[in-house]
Design an enzyme around this catalytic site. Structure first.
Site, mmCIF file in Angstrom:
data_model
loop_
_atom_site.group_PDB
_atom_site.id
_atom_site.type_symbol
_atom_site.label_atom_id
_atom_site.label_comp_id
_atom_site.label_asym_id
_atom_site.label_seq_id
_atom_site.Cartn_x
_atom_site.Cartn_y
_atom_site.Cartn_z
ATOM 1 N N THR A 23 -5.617 -6.738 10.831
ATOM 2 C CA THR A 23 -5.876 -5.461 10.140
ATOM 3 C C THR A 23 -5.340 -4.274 10.937
ATOM 4 O O THR A 23 -4.683 -3.387 10.389
ATOM 5 C CB THR A 23 -7.394 -5.279 9.926
ATOM 6 O OG1 THR A 23 -7.926 -6.459 9.324
ATOM 7 C CG2 THR A 23 -7.689 -4.073 9.071
ATOM 8 N N GLU B 80 -9.609 -10.784 -7.729
ATOM 9 C CA GLU B 80 -8.697 -9.656 -7.551
ATOM 10 C C GLU B 80 -7.497 -9.755 -8.498
ATOM 11 O O GLU B 80 -7.042 -8.750 -9.048
ATOM 12 C CB GLU B 80 -8.239 -9.596 -6.091
ATOM 13 C CG GLU B 80 -9.386 -9.209 -5.154
ATOM 14 C CD GLU B 80 -9.031 -9.267 -3.670
ATOM 15 O OE1 GLU B 80 -9.925 -8.997 -2.847
ATOM 16 O OE2 GLU B 80 -7.865 -9.572 -3.327
ATOM 17 N N ARG C 218 2.358 -6.242 9.436
ATOM 18 C CA ARG C 218 1.630 -5.093 9.983
ATOM 19 C C ARG C 218 2.151 -4.687 11.357
ATOM 20 O O ARG C 218 2.215 -3.498 11.679
ATOM 21 C CB ARG C 218 0.132 -5.385 9.994
ATOM 22 C CG ARG C 218 -0.471 -5.256 8.589
ATOM 23 C CD ARG C 218 -1.832 -5.844 8.498
ATOM 24 N NE ARG C 218 -2.529 -5.464 7.267
ATOM 25 C CZ ARG C 218 -3.675 -6.019 6.866
ATOM 26 N NH1 ARG C 218 -4.244 -6.958 7.598
ATOM 27 N NH2 ARG C 218 -4.251 -5.634 5.753
ATOM 28 N N PHE D 129 -15.550 3.637 6.743
ATOM 29 C CA PHE D 129 -14.170 3.971 6.360
ATOM 30 C C PHE D 129 -13.941 3.949 4.848
ATOM 31 O O PHE D 129 -12.830 4.201 4.385
ATOM 32 C CB PHE D 129 -13.175 3.031 7.061
ATOM 33 C CG PHE D 129 -13.352 1.557 6.760
ATOM 34 C CD1 PHE D 129 -12.901 1.004 5.570
ATOM 35 C CD2 PHE D 129 -13.952 0.715 7.688
ATOM 36 C CE1 PHE D 129 -13.045 -0.351 5.290
ATOM 37 C CE2 PHE D 129 -14.108 -0.647 7.429
ATOM 38 C CZ PHE D 129 -13.653 -1.170 6.221
ATOM 39 N N HIS E 115 -2.294 -5.382 1.550
ATOM 40 C CA HIS E 115 -3.589 -6.045 1.365
ATOM 41 C C HIS E 115 -3.313 -7.485 0.976
ATOM 42 O O HIS E 115 -2.376 -7.752 0.227
ATOM 43 C CB HIS E 115 -4.386 -5.376 0.235
ATOM 44 C CG HIS E 115 -5.500 -6.244 -0.295
ATOM 45 N ND1 HIS E 115 -6.738 -6.284 0.285
ATOM 46 C CD2 HIS E 115 -5.537 -7.140 -1.316
ATOM 47 C CE1 HIS E 115 -7.504 -7.165 -0.366
ATOM 48 N NE2 HIS E 115 -6.790 -7.687 -1.338
ATOM 49 N N TYR F 79 -12.517 -1.972 -3.874
ATOM 50 C CA TYR F 79 -13.032 -2.064 -2.507
ATOM 51 C C TYR F 79 -14.554 -1.966 -2.462
ATOM 52 O O TYR F 79 -15.127 -1.669 -1.408
ATOM 53 C CB TYR F 79 -12.398 -0.980 -1.634
ATOM 54 C CG TYR F 79 -10.992 -1.314 -1.181
ATOM 55 C CD1 TYR F 79 -10.740 -2.389 -0.308
ATOM 56 C CD2 TYR F 79 -9.903 -0.565 -1.604
ATOM 57 C CE1 TYR F 79 -9.453 -2.696 0.108
ATOM 58 C CE2 TYR F 79 -8.607 -0.873 -1.179
ATOM 59 C CZ TYR F 79 -8.396 -1.936 -0.325
ATOM 60 O OH TYR F 79 -7.119 -2.242 0.098
ATOM 61 N N ASN G 58 -2.043 0.339 6.675
ATOM 62 C CA ASN G 58 -1.525 -0.900 7.266
ATOM 63 C C ASN G 58 -0.672 -1.720 6.296
ATOM 64 O O ASN G 58 -0.589 -2.942 6.385
ATOM 65 C CB ASN G 58 -2.666 -1.720 7.880
ATOM 66 C CG ASN G 58 -3.726 -2.097 6.869
ATOM 67 O OD1 ASN G 58 -3.585 -1.799 5.689
ATOM 68 N ND2 ASN G 58 -4.764 -2.775 7.319
ATOM 69 N N LYS H 73 0.819 -1.213 0.000
ATOM 70 C CA LYS H 73 0.000 0.000 0.000
ATOM 71 C C LYS H 73 0.866 1.283 0.000
ATOM 72 O O LYS H 73 2.076 1.225 0.272
ATOM 73 C CB LYS H 73 -0.931 -0.033 1.224
ATOM 74 C CG LYS H 73 -1.973 -1.163 1.159
ATOM 75 C CD LYS H 73 -2.949 -1.088 2.337
ATOM 76 C CE LYS H 73 -3.997 -2.184 2.249
ATOM 77 N NZ LYS H 73 -5.013 -2.072 3.335
ATOM 78 N N ARG I 163 -2.239 -14.202 4.832
ATOM 79 C CA ARG I 163 -2.965 -13.513 5.915
ATOM 80 C C ARG I 163 -2.178 -13.632 7.234
ATOM 81 O O ARG I 163 -2.142 -12.702 8.035
ATOM 82 C CB ARG I 163 -4.369 -14.088 6.081
ATOM 83 C CG ARG I 163 -5.250 -13.988 4.851
ATOM 84 C CD ARG I 163 -5.804 -12.617 4.573
ATOM 85 N NE ARG I 163 -6.754 -12.164 5.554
ATOM 86 C CZ ARG I 163 -7.464 -11.045 5.445
ATOM 87 N NH1 ARG I 163 -7.312 -10.246 4.377
ATOM 88 N NH2 ARG I 163 -8.308 -10.689 6.365
HETATM 89 P P1 RTP Z 1 -7.099 -5.971 3.345
HETATM 90 O O1 RTP Z 1 -8.451 -6.191 2.724
HETATM 91 O O2 RTP Z 1 -6.483 -4.636 2.979
HETATM 92 O O3 RTP Z 1 -6.159 -7.106 3.137
HETATM 93 O O4 RTP Z 1 -7.278 -5.873 4.919
HETATM 94 P P2 RTP Z 1 -8.237 -6.680 5.853
HETATM 95 O O5 RTP Z 1 -8.952 -7.761 5.108
HETATM 96 O O6 RTP Z 1 -7.417 -7.033 7.046
HETATM 97 O O7 RTP Z 1 -9.280 -5.550 6.261
HETATM 98 P P3 RTP Z 1 -10.727 -5.201 5.660
HETATM 99 O O8 RTP Z 1 -11.720 -5.352 6.745
HETATM 100 O O9 RTP Z 1 -10.942 -5.943 4.371
HETATM 101 O O10 RTP Z 1 -10.560 -3.652 5.363
HETATM 102 C C1 RTP Z 1 -9.920 -3.227 4.182
HETATM 103 C C2 RTP Z 1 -8.963 -2.103 4.525
HETATM 104 O O11 RTP Z 1 -9.703 -0.964 4.952
HETATM 105 C C3 RTP Z 1 -8.945 -0.226 5.897
HETATM 106 N N1 RTP Z 1 -9.702 -0.135 7.148
HETATM 107 N N2 RTP Z 1 -9.843 0.982 7.806
HETATM 108 N N3 RTP Z 1 -10.562 2.957 9.695
HETATM 109 C C4 RTP Z 1 -10.967 1.703 9.879
HETATM 110 O O12 RTP Z 1 -11.626 1.348 10.830
HETATM 111 C C5 RTP Z 1 -10.595 0.712 8.877
HETATM 112 N N4 RTP Z 1 -10.918 -0.564 8.889
HETATM 113 C C6 RTP Z 1 -10.359 -1.098 7.784
HETATM 114 C C7 RTP Z 1 -7.635 -0.968 6.092
HETATM 115 O O13 RTP Z 1 -6.665 -0.419 5.196
HETATM 116 C C8 RTP Z 1 -8.010 -2.374 5.693
HETATM 117 O O14 RTP Z 1 -6.878 -3.102 5.329
HETATM 118 MG MG MG Z 2 -10.035 -7.464 3.310
#
Ligand code: RTP
Ligand code: MG
Length: 140
Positions: free
Chosen positions: A93, A128, A104, A59, A117, A51, A114, A11, A87
């Site tokens: 996250t 994807e 992370r 968010f 992805h 996304y 973070n 990222k 993962r």
């Molecule tokens: P990713 O998709 O990026 O691999 O991360 P993830 O599954 O761990 O998290 P996800 O729930 O899919 O959220 C996608 C990305 O959104 C941002 N985020 N911001 N401000 C917040 O509360 C918040 N929560 C998520 C993060 O960049 C997250 O990786």
């Molecule tokens: Mg995700």
């Protein structure tokens, strides 16, 4: 377990701090092979579509702004159990909850910035990967 592929993004917070090589080393040290990789600057439309599943989340807007704030490196990682393994290597996250030794924990700036992805299922990985790569760009 068959060889599997997952989709990864380094990222903007990580490319800005020149961490691409250090993050790639984590993948390779853990048995994942980078079988496709390119650096690009996502458009707003690309980020919103990528996304799209998070469109209703509070968010979403900030996330799309962050993901278009600088270059990213999109990648295809290949290896046994690649989706789940990546993962694990990434960590939770929110870096505050990420296990020691994860990308992370060691590099992320915040829950949003973070660093990486990774696809959360083999089905999403296929979607994807196809969003960013032509089949001929992936060399296993
Ligand atoms: P990713 O998709 O990026 O691999 O991360 P993830 O599954 O761990 O998290 P996800 O729930 O899919 O959220 C996608 C990305 O959104 C941002 N985020 N911001 N401000 C917040 O509360 C918040 N929560 C998520 C993060 O960049 C997250 O990786
Ligand atoms: Mg995700």
């Amino acid at each position: 377990m068959a060889v599997e592929r997952t989709f990864s993004i380094i990222k903007p917070d990580a490319t800005r701090r020149n961490l691409t090589g250090k993050i790639n080393a984590r993948f390779e040290e853990n048995g994942l092979r980078i079988v496709a990789q390119k650096r690009l600057w996502m458009s707003r439309q690309q980020a919103e579509q990528f996304y799209g599943v998070h469109k209703a989340r509070p968010f979403f807007n900030d996330l799309c702004t962050f993901m278009t704030s600088g270059p990213v490196v999109v990648q295809v990682l290949e290896g046994e159990n690649a989706v789940a393994k990546n993962r694990e290597i990434m960590g939770a996250t929110n870096p505050a909850n990420a296990a020691a030794g994860t990308i992370r924990k060691d590099f992320a700036e915040s829950i949003e910035a973070n660093s990486v992805h990774g696809s959360d299922s083999p089905e999403n990985a296929a979607t994807e990967i196809a969003y960013f790569f032509a089949g001929t760009e992936i060399v296993g």
